[in-house]
Design a protein around this motif. Structure first.
Motif, PDB file in Angstrom:
ATOM      1  N   GLY A 169      -3.990 -12.018  -5.287  1.00  0.00           N
ATOM      2  CA  GLY A 169      -3.845 -10.565  -5.314  1.00  0.00           C
ATOM      3  C   GLY A 169      -2.560 -10.109  -5.966  1.00  0.00           C
ATOM      4  O   GLY A 169      -2.526  -9.073  -6.643  1.00  0.00           O
ATOM      5  N   TRP A 190     -13.884  -5.780  -5.798  1.00  0.00           N
ATOM      6  CA  TRP A 190     -13.188  -4.500  -5.684  1.00  0.00           C
ATOM      7  C   TRP A 190     -13.538  -3.607  -6.855  1.00  0.00           C
ATOM      8  O   TRP A 190     -13.485  -4.016  -8.008  1.00  0.00           O
ATOM      9  CB  TRP A 190     -11.682  -4.736  -5.634  1.00  0.00           C
ATOM     10  CG  TRP A 190     -10.901  -3.496  -5.320  1.00  0.00           C
ATOM     11  CD1 TRP A 190     -11.102  -2.636  -4.282  1.00  0.00           C
ATOM     12  CD2 TRP A 190      -9.783  -2.986  -6.053  1.00  0.00           C
ATOM     13  NE1 TRP A 190     -10.173  -1.627  -4.317  1.00  0.00           N
ATOM     14  CE2 TRP A 190      -9.351  -1.818  -5.389  1.00  0.00           C
ATOM     15  CE3 TRP A 190      -9.090  -3.411  -7.187  1.00  0.00           C
ATOM     16  CZ2 TRP A 190      -8.271  -1.057  -5.827  1.00  0.00           C
ATOM     17  CZ3 TRP A 190      -8.008  -2.665  -7.622  1.00  0.00           C
ATOM     18  CH2 TRP A 190      -7.607  -1.500  -6.949  1.00  0.00           C
ATOM     19  N   ASP A 191     -13.903  -2.366  -6.557  1.00  0.00           N
ATOM     20  CA  ASP A 191     -14.260  -1.381  -7.572  1.00  0.00           C
ATOM     21  C   ASP A 191     -13.149  -0.349  -7.649  1.00  0.00           C
ATOM     22  O   ASP A 191     -12.846   0.328  -6.658  1.00  0.00           O
ATOM     23  CB  ASP A 191     -15.589  -0.712  -7.222  1.00  0.00           C
ATOM     24  CG  ASP A 191     -16.041   0.277  -8.289  1.00  0.00           C
ATOM     25  OD1 ASP A 191     -15.403   0.333  -9.356  1.00  0.00           O
ATOM     26  OD2 ASP A 191     -17.031   0.995  -8.047  1.00  0.00           O
ATOM     27  N   THR A 192     -12.522  -0.204  -8.818  1.00  0.00           N
ATOM     28  CA  THR A 192     -11.423   0.747  -8.970  1.00  0.00           C
ATOM     29  C   THR A 192     -11.911   2.169  -9.178  1.00  0.00           C
ATOM     30  O   THR A 192     -11.107   3.084  -9.260  1.00  0.00           O
ATOM     31  CB  THR A 192     -10.543   0.358 -10.171  1.00  0.00           C
ATOM     32  OG1 THR A 192     -11.330   0.439 -11.365  1.00  0.00           O
ATOM     33  CG2 THR A 192     -10.006  -1.050 -10.012  1.00  0.00           C
ATOM     34  N   TYR A 213     -10.614  -7.890 -10.812  1.00  0.00           N
ATOM     35  CA  TYR A 213     -10.959  -6.965  -9.732  1.00  0.00           C
ATOM     36  C   TYR A 213     -12.421  -7.133  -9.308  1.00  0.00           C
ATOM     37  O   TYR A 213     -12.740  -7.184  -8.120  1.00  0.00           O
ATOM     38  CB  TYR A 213     -10.718  -5.521 -10.174  1.00  0.00           C
ATOM     39  CG  TYR A 213      -9.276  -5.176 -10.484  1.00  0.00           C
ATOM     40  CD1 TYR A 213      -8.226  -5.950  -9.992  1.00  0.00           C
ATOM     41  CD2 TYR A 213      -8.951  -4.073 -11.282  1.00  0.00           C
ATOM     42  CE1 TYR A 213      -6.906  -5.639 -10.280  1.00  0.00           C
ATOM     43  CE2 TYR A 213      -7.639  -3.749 -11.564  1.00  0.00           C
ATOM     44  CZ  TYR A 213      -6.616  -4.529 -11.071  1.00  0.00           C
ATOM     45  OH  TYR A 213      -5.315  -4.215 -11.352  1.00  0.00           O
ATOM     46  N   ARG A 214     -13.296  -7.219 -10.298  1.00  0.00           N
ATOM     47  CA  ARG A 214     -14.722  -7.351  -9.973  1.00  0.00           C
ATOM     48  C   ARG A 214     -15.007  -8.670  -9.268  1.00  0.00           C
ATOM     49  O   ARG A 214     -15.829  -8.723  -8.346  1.00  0.00           O
ATOM     50  CB  ARG A 214     -15.562  -7.231 -11.247  1.00  0.00           C
ATOM     51  CG  ARG A 214     -15.670  -5.815 -11.780  1.00  0.00           C
ATOM     52  CD  ARG A 214     -16.822  -5.690 -12.769  1.00  0.00           C
ATOM     53  NE  ARG A 214     -16.607  -6.515 -13.946  1.00  0.00           N
ATOM     54  CZ  ARG A 214     -16.030  -6.083 -15.058  1.00  0.00           C
ATOM     55  NH1 ARG A 214     -15.587  -4.841 -15.131  1.00  0.00           N
ATOM     56  NH2 ARG A 214     -15.885  -6.878 -16.101  1.00  0.00           N
ATOM     57  N   ARG A 235       0.833  -1.211   0.000  1.00  0.00           N
ATOM     58  CA  ARG A 235       0.000   0.000   0.000  1.00  0.00           C
ATOM     59  C   ARG A 235       0.866   1.258   0.000  1.00  0.00           C
ATOM     60  O   ARG A 235       0.540   2.243  -0.662  1.00  0.00           O
ATOM     61  CB  ARG A 235      -0.942  -0.018   1.201  1.00  0.00           C
ATOM     62  CG  ARG A 235      -1.886   1.183   1.233  1.00  0.00           C
ATOM     63  CD  ARG A 235      -3.044   0.993   2.174  1.00  0.00           C
ATOM     64  NE  ARG A 235      -4.062   0.137   1.585  1.00  0.00           N
ATOM     65  CZ  ARG A 235      -4.354  -1.080   2.052  1.00  0.00           C
ATOM     66  NH1 ARG A 235      -3.712  -1.576   3.082  1.00  0.00           N
ATOM     67  NH2 ARG A 235      -5.301  -1.788   1.488  1.00  0.00           N
ATOM     68  N   GLU A 289      -2.489  -1.610  -5.143  1.00  0.00           N
ATOM     69  CA  GLU A 289      -3.574  -1.518  -4.163  1.00  0.00           C
ATOM     70  C   GLU A 289      -4.382  -2.810  -4.139  1.00  0.00           C
ATOM     71  O   GLU A 289      -4.773  -3.290  -3.072  1.00  0.00           O
ATOM     72  CB  GLU A 289      -4.477  -0.332  -4.506  1.00  0.00           C
ATOM     73  CG  GLU A 289      -5.615  -0.088  -3.522  1.00  0.00           C
ATOM     74  CD  GLU A 289      -5.145   0.348  -2.148  1.00  0.00           C
ATOM     75  OE1 GLU A 289      -5.971   0.307  -1.205  1.00  0.00           O
ATOM     76  OE2 GLU A 289      -3.975   0.729  -1.997  1.00  0.00           O
ATOM     77  N   PHE A 290      -4.630  -3.384  -5.307  1.00  0.00           N
ATOM     78  CA  PHE A 290      -5.341  -4.654  -5.362  1.00  0.00           C
ATOM     79  C   PHE A 290      -4.552  -5.741  -4.646  1.00  0.00           C
ATOM     80  O   PHE A 290      -5.113  -6.546  -3.889  1.00  0.00           O
ATOM     81  CB  PHE A 290      -5.586  -5.048  -6.817  1.00  0.00           C
ATOM     82  CG  PHE A 290      -6.227  -6.391  -6.989  1.00  0.00           C
ATOM     83  CD1 PHE A 290      -7.557  -6.588  -6.657  1.00  0.00           C
ATOM     84  CD2 PHE A 290      -5.507  -7.467  -7.484  1.00  0.00           C
ATOM     85  CE1 PHE A 290      -8.168  -7.836  -6.811  1.00  0.00           C
ATOM     86  CE2 PHE A 290      -6.093  -8.711  -7.644  1.00  0.00           C
ATOM     87  CZ  PHE A 290      -7.433  -8.894  -7.297  1.00  0.00           C
ATOM     88  N   LEU A 302      -4.866  -5.354  -0.905  1.00  0.00           N
ATOM     89  CA  LEU A 302      -6.189  -5.695  -0.381  1.00  0.00           C
ATOM     90  C   LEU A 302      -6.467  -7.191  -0.425  1.00  0.00           C
ATOM     91  O   LEU A 302      -7.123  -7.731   0.470  1.00  0.00           O
ATOM     92  CB  LEU A 302      -7.266  -4.964  -1.185  1.00  0.00           C
ATOM     93  CG  LEU A 302      -7.369  -3.458  -0.985  1.00  0.00           C
ATOM     94  CD1 LEU A 302      -8.303  -2.857  -2.024  1.00  0.00           C
ATOM     95  CD2 LEU A 302      -7.864  -3.131   0.422  1.00  0.00           C
ATOM     96  N   THR A 303      -5.954  -7.877  -1.449  1.00  0.00           N
ATOM     97  CA  THR A 303      -6.362  -9.251  -1.716  1.00  0.00           C
ATOM     98  C   THR A 303      -5.388 -10.298  -1.192  1.00  0.00           C
ATOM     99  O   THR A 303      -5.798 -11.414  -0.891  1.00  0.00           O
ATOM    100  CB  THR A 303      -6.577  -9.436  -3.235  1.00  0.00           C
ATOM    101  OG1 THR A 303      -7.376  -8.362  -3.731  1.00  0.00           O
ATOM    102  CG2 THR A 303      -7.283 -10.732  -3.530  1.00  0.00           C
TER     103      THR A 303
END
Length: 273
Positions: A171, A145-147, A140-141, A49, A161-162, A165-166
């Motif tokens: 991820g 996760w929504d970019t 992503y979807r 991050r 970032e993905f 998060l994942t």
């Protein structure tokens, strides 16, 4: 009774090579994502991050957050990645905001060898790039996760970032897929003596070491550039300071149809990043 040779060995008319088999399994084990404790996974997520934040355009919001970013990096447990990020945030904290913006534009908008759009390095100006972007969006979807559509899905801060998060398995798969592009960006930033090289170096310490094939592919990418379908683009020419394209030099074309072209560098202040 001696073991039967493998079918592939029979076809080749020679016994299987046990050392070669062992080497293959060792390489696979080295490159396989390690199982992390919850604490290790949290620390890794924080590093990813931080890399994502530090590679974003240094607008007023990011400039105002420099003290927090610096303190966060200083509090990281000792590691090669933490050392690289500390070197970068020391530079970030000392620069004037306008100088930060100019340097970012020069490195990532005016130098095509250090663009942050990863699928270009793998697919170049071919139709496969559009499919690669679609696949990333679907990934992503599927993860929920929504970019928010502010950037292309292959923009490195978005990919980071993905991954943060994942997690290190699915991820980080896009990062592993584009490892050679990341190596090329790091090499270009190092050649330009940009402090952003430290952020790429920090990221690369989190990934499996490159193979000889990776290094050879990066050398080829530097020499020849990514694939090109010659879709009506202008010939190569001058692009930023020191970016003229003599024969054999990798300077990708301005656009990558049929996908969206990255925002023009002269309009950085016209909208949010």
């Amino acid at each position: 009774m001696s073991p039967l040779p493998s079918p592939s060995a029979e076809r080749l008319g020679r016994p299987p090579s046990i050392p070669a088999l062992v080497r293959t399994r060792i390489r696979a084990a080295v490159r396989r994502p390690a199982r992390l404790t919850p604490e290790e996974a949290e620390a890794r997520s924080l590093l990813l991050r931080l890399c994502s934040l530090l590679l974003q355009y240094p607008d007023a919001e990011l400039a105002a957050a420099r003290p927090v970013l610096t303190a966060t990096v200083e509090a990281l447990p000792p590691s090669p990645a933490a050392e690289h990020l500390a070197a970068f945030t020391a530079w970030l904290a000392d620069e004037e905001p306008e100088a930060l913006e100019r340097h970012y534009v020069e490195m990532f908008d005016l130098r095509r060898r250090s663009s942050l759009y990863l699928t270009y390095y793998l697919h170049g100006d071919t139709r496969r790039r559009g499919m690669a972007l679609l696949t990333l969006n679907q990934r992503y979807r599927a993860a929920g996760w929504d970019t928010d559509g502010g950037e292309l899905p292959d923009h490195l801060p978005v990919v980071l970032e993905f991954a943060a998060l994942t997690g290190p398995g699915a991820g980080e798969a896009p990062l592993r897929q584009h490892r050679r592009g990341l190596e090329l960006i790091h090499r270009a930033l190092t050649d330009s003596d940009s402090p952003y090289r430290h952020v790429l170096a920090a990221l690369l310490t989190l990934m499996p070491p490159p193979t000889e094939a990776d290094r050879a592919a990066v050398d080829q990418l530097v020499a020849e550039g990514p694939p090109d379908e010659e879709v009506g683009l202008d010939p190569y020419g001058t692009y930023g300071d020191g970016e003229f394209a003599p024969p054999g030099t990798f300077v990708p074309p301005m656009q990558a149809p049929p996908t969206r072209v990255p925002p023009a560098p002269t309009s950085r202040t016209e909208g949010p990043r």
